[in-house]
Enzyme design. Sequence first.
Site, PDB file in Angstrom:
ATOM      1  N   HIS A   1       0.823  -1.205   0.000  1.00  0.00           N
ATOM      2  CA  HIS A   1       0.000   0.000   0.000  1.00  0.00           C
ATOM      3  C   HIS A   1       0.860   1.259   0.000  1.00  0.00           C
ATOM      4  CE1 HIS A   1      -2.351   3.226   1.945  1.00  0.00           C
ATOM      5  NE2 HIS A   1      -3.321   2.739   1.200  1.00  0.00           N
TER       6      HIS A   1
ATOM      7  N   ARG B   1     -10.787  -2.003 -12.567  1.00  0.00           N
ATOM      8  CA  ARG B   1     -10.806  -3.357 -12.007  1.00  0.00           C
ATOM      9  C   ARG B   1     -11.855  -3.450 -10.908  1.00  0.00           C
ATOM     10  NH1 ARG B   1      -5.458  -5.521  -9.144  1.00  0.00           N
ATOM     11  NH2 ARG B   1      -6.253  -4.231  -7.441  1.00  0.00           N
TER      12      ARG B   1
ATOM     13  N   GLU C   1      -3.159 -13.208 -12.804  1.00  0.00           N
ATOM     14  CA  GLU C   1      -2.408 -13.064 -11.553  1.00  0.00           C
ATOM     15  C   GLU C   1      -2.116 -14.415 -10.920  1.00  0.00           C
ATOM     16  OE1 GLU C   1      -4.271  -9.265  -9.356  1.00  0.00           O
ATOM     17  OE2 GLU C   1      -5.668 -10.543 -10.425  1.00  0.00           O
TER      18      GLU C   1
ATOM     19  N   GLY D   1      -0.988  -9.345 -13.930  1.00  0.00           N
ATOM     20  CA  GLY D   1      -0.816  -8.750 -12.612  1.00  0.00           C
ATOM     21  C   GLY D   1       0.372  -9.454 -11.989  1.00  0.00           C
ATOM     22  N   THR D   2       1.554  -8.975 -12.362  1.00  0.00           N
ATOM     23  CA  THR D   2       2.762  -9.702 -11.928  1.00  0.00           C
ATOM     24  C   THR D   2       2.997  -9.610 -10.427  1.00  0.00           C
ATOM     25  OG1 THR D   2       3.921  -7.743 -12.682  1.00  0.00           O
ATOM     26  CG2 THR D   2       4.085  -9.692 -14.071  1.00  0.00           C
ATOM     27  N   ASN D   3       2.420  -8.591  -9.773  1.00  0.00           N
ATOM     28  CA  ASN D   3       2.629  -8.503  -8.320  1.00  0.00           C
ATOM     29  C   ASN D   3       2.160  -9.792  -7.667  1.00  0.00           C
ATOM     30  OD1 ASN D   3       3.204  -5.929  -9.065  1.00  0.00           O
ATOM     31  ND2 ASN D   3       1.349  -5.011  -8.220  1.00  0.00           N
ATOM     32  N   ASP D   4       1.013 -10.258  -8.114  1.00  0.00           N
ATOM     33  CA  ASP D   4       0.498 -11.518  -7.575  1.00  0.00           C
ATOM     34  C   ASP D   4       1.045 -12.721  -8.334  1.00  0.00           C
ATOM     35  OD1 ASP D   4      -1.102 -10.823  -5.351  1.00  0.00           O
ATOM     36  OD2 ASP D   4      -2.548  -9.925  -6.720  1.00  0.00           O
TER      37      ASP D   4
ATOM     38  N   CYS E   1       0.008  -4.870 -15.916  1.00  0.00           N
ATOM     39  CA  CYS E   1      -0.226  -3.727 -15.040  1.00  0.00           C
ATOM     40  C   CYS E   1       0.442  -3.921 -13.693  1.00  0.00           C
ATOM     41  CB  CYS E   1      -1.713  -3.447 -14.882  1.00  0.00           C
ATOM     42  SG  CYS E   1      -2.629  -4.842 -14.242  1.00  0.00           S
TER      43      CYS E   1
HETATM   44  C1  PEP Z   1      -0.930  -7.321  -9.589  1.00  0.00           C
HETATM   45  O1  PEP Z   1      -1.227  -8.307  -8.910  1.00  0.00           O
HETATM   46  O2  PEP Z   1       0.088  -7.258 -10.302  1.00  0.00           O
HETATM   47  C2  PEP Z   1      -1.782  -6.134  -9.576  1.00  0.00           C
HETATM   48  C3  PEP Z   1      -1.568  -5.138 -10.407  1.00  0.00           C
HETATM   49  O3  PEP Z   1      -2.767  -6.075  -8.639  1.00  0.00           O
HETATM   50  P1  PEP Z   1      -2.554  -5.652  -7.108  1.00  0.00           P
HETATM   51  O4  PEP Z   1      -1.158  -5.093  -6.960  1.00  0.00           O
HETATM   52  O5  PEP Z   1      -3.594  -4.670  -6.785  1.00  0.00           O
HETATM   53  O6  PEP Z   1      -2.729  -6.962  -6.405  1.00  0.00           O
HETATM   54 MG    MG Z   2      -3.068  -8.399  -7.893  1.00  0.00          MG
END
Ligand code: PEP
Ligand code: MG
Length: 779
Positions: free
Chosen positions: A415, A558, A654, A676-679, A726
Amino acid sequence: MIIIKQGGDEIISGANMKNVPNILWLEEIRKEDIISVGGKGASLGEMASIGLPVPRAFVVTAQAFRRFLVETNLEDKIFSSFDKLDVEDNAALEKVADYAKDLVMKAKMPAIISDDIRKAYKKMSAEELIVAVRSSATAEDLPDASFAGQQETFLNIKGEANLLDSVQKCWASLYGARAIYYRAKQGFDDHTVNIAVVVQQLVHSEKAGVMFTSHPITGEPNTIIEGSWGLGEAVVSGSVSPDKYVFDQRTEKVVDTLISNKKVEIIADGDHGTKLVDVSPARQDAQVLSDAEVAKLGMYGKIAENHYGIPQDVEWGIVKGTIYILQSRPITTIGQKKDNKHMSGQKSEAKIILKGQGAAPGIASGKVVVIRDVKDTGSVREGDILVTKMTTPDMVPAMRKVAAIITDEGGMTCHAAIVSRELGTPAIVGTKTATKILTNGQLITVDGEMGLIYEGLLPQAAAPVQGAAPQRLVAPFSSIITATSVKVNVSIPEAAARAAATGADGVGLLRIEHLILGLNKTPGWFIANNKEEEFVKELHDGIKIVLDAFPGKTVWVRTLDAPTDEFRNMQGGESEPLEHNPMLGWRGIRRDLQSPDQFRLQVEAFKRLWKEGYEHLGIMFPMVSHPNQFIAAKEMMRACGVDVEKVTLGIMIEIPSSAIMIEDFCRAGIKFASFGTNDLVQYTLAIDRNNENVADMYLPQHPAVLHLIHNAIQVCRAYDIECSICGQAGSDPKMATWLVEHGITSISANIDAIAKIREAVARTEKRIILEAARSKDAE
Ligand code: PEP
Ligand code: MG
């Protein structure tokens, strides 16, 4: 006569005031006069001397200030209070600073000075002129001691009494705690540092903006000018997408003009301050500068660049057809890395006290305020450095005020990292121990790019003007056109204007949970308390701000995706289930499919927007793991009255399963997919994205992740479906290069990364074309 030597220059001390004027006019000033007029005054004089149209100004000299101290007998009182001061003792520092400032403010300005100021003010104009009153410290802008931003500036000042008061306030600001600390650390003797005050006609620009005298990356002699209506602050702060003009210095022709939709402008607010207002519809799409004005600005740019010998970043304004040059300084935006190097080059003096992950770029100094509970955020002051375990959505108001943010926990996608990047506030996450090591009131410097925290206030740090640096960094590159779309991620609507100012090709991710989390009530609370309309309106209004900032460009919104733990502290949070691992829990589309009311309210907001004509709104479903979930969500939308075949619906990739089953998703009718590469990284590698202990194993370029991405891109291409990214990895130029090489359709990056991603994409595309041409030649 006492002359004290400082850095080879003679600094005039108290006794030699005779024959030195209290006032110097701009025309009389050259850069050598820095001792009398300070850095700002000298630079304005220098600009005027080379024929640039600088607004009228005079300087209340450093000698006038010194005379004031002598005549009022303040010298001894002030300097003796500094004698035993330990600047590391924050309470003592504040006390001495307050005492000295108070002495300066309460003293009566001797008539020999005030009369001169009055006379000069009258000479400027028969009517009472509105002026800007700016401090100009005599050590300011020396190469090794940038004191910029430590002393005060007062805008929109009218009348003699207000002017005299502002001058005295500028003098007092020489003894601000930060300034005293700074000088002590730099080895400047307080007895010898003086302050001059620039009094300059305030230009109420009808149109204004910035100019890069040469292309900031290639150095080509193309002058890039950005302009909009009203005062220049709108362009500098990124509140508006300005028009862009490119003037080729070789042919002396305007070679590119890009007219933007300029929705807002900043104008003077009566006699005091400024305000942001809507631009009248007729002027929104009107061209700000004529070709003749662009050419004239280009000519001034060339004069400045030739004189200073390096490309300049120039601020300009136009009133009633007259161009004014307000400021000219070397382009530093592309030198950010250099600045950082400079900073590391000083490591022997600048002590690093803590390290973490650089999560939002920029360098800032300030006072630490440790927040252990959101209830304590009331103690956060403008310009502080917020230190906390991890930020939460209810801390966003405090996050807006601070100069930098440091957290114990988290990684690049937590965050604190996401919100700081959007606010343009430097941030360091995952330090593990910041809340233990840093103490309230401690003065530190934060390097948000390198992830380093230094003891004390370092000269390279900008004044805590939030949000300024990243914006200027991105603006000049927006004229590069790429075949791969470069879009931008947005999480908080207030960042929409800055995001649009990057010239991005659309929004590849709008996270709406931040809209809701900011209200401090869970979606369940709105439903349980019959406040559904309020919820729908908040969503509708927040999304609309972003849509309005991107007219005609696609915006992928989203649906809700907040893990249950993020809802826990809010009203209604007590009803959230306690989960062992919220990252693997009830979030994203899984939750919406089981919570028809929550889903229905979101769809209601989307429906209203479509009905209002926002056809470029697309909807993206998060955390899908099976095509059945996409089909179910689509059916639920149909049941809510949406013409699902007409609107644009897509998914986030993701979860590895969605990458593996991408072909089934394509057959199920998705119109786009976005990584959603973060996940995706955390679920492929089993590495918690927010756990600083395993942050070094969180690798977006792990072969397994790249394998999943590569395969999914190829399938999307075969089905002619837009394939995007993203996640944070899309803001890394290396990854962007790889993605373009592997055929991605679009990349959505953070606001601060757009310029470098656009450049990486353009370079890669050119290389691909070149290689193809070469291999054809070889055949
Ligand atoms: C992700 O998972 O890459 C993503 C963009 O979503 P968030 O960071 O909100 O989980
Ligand atoms: Mg995500």
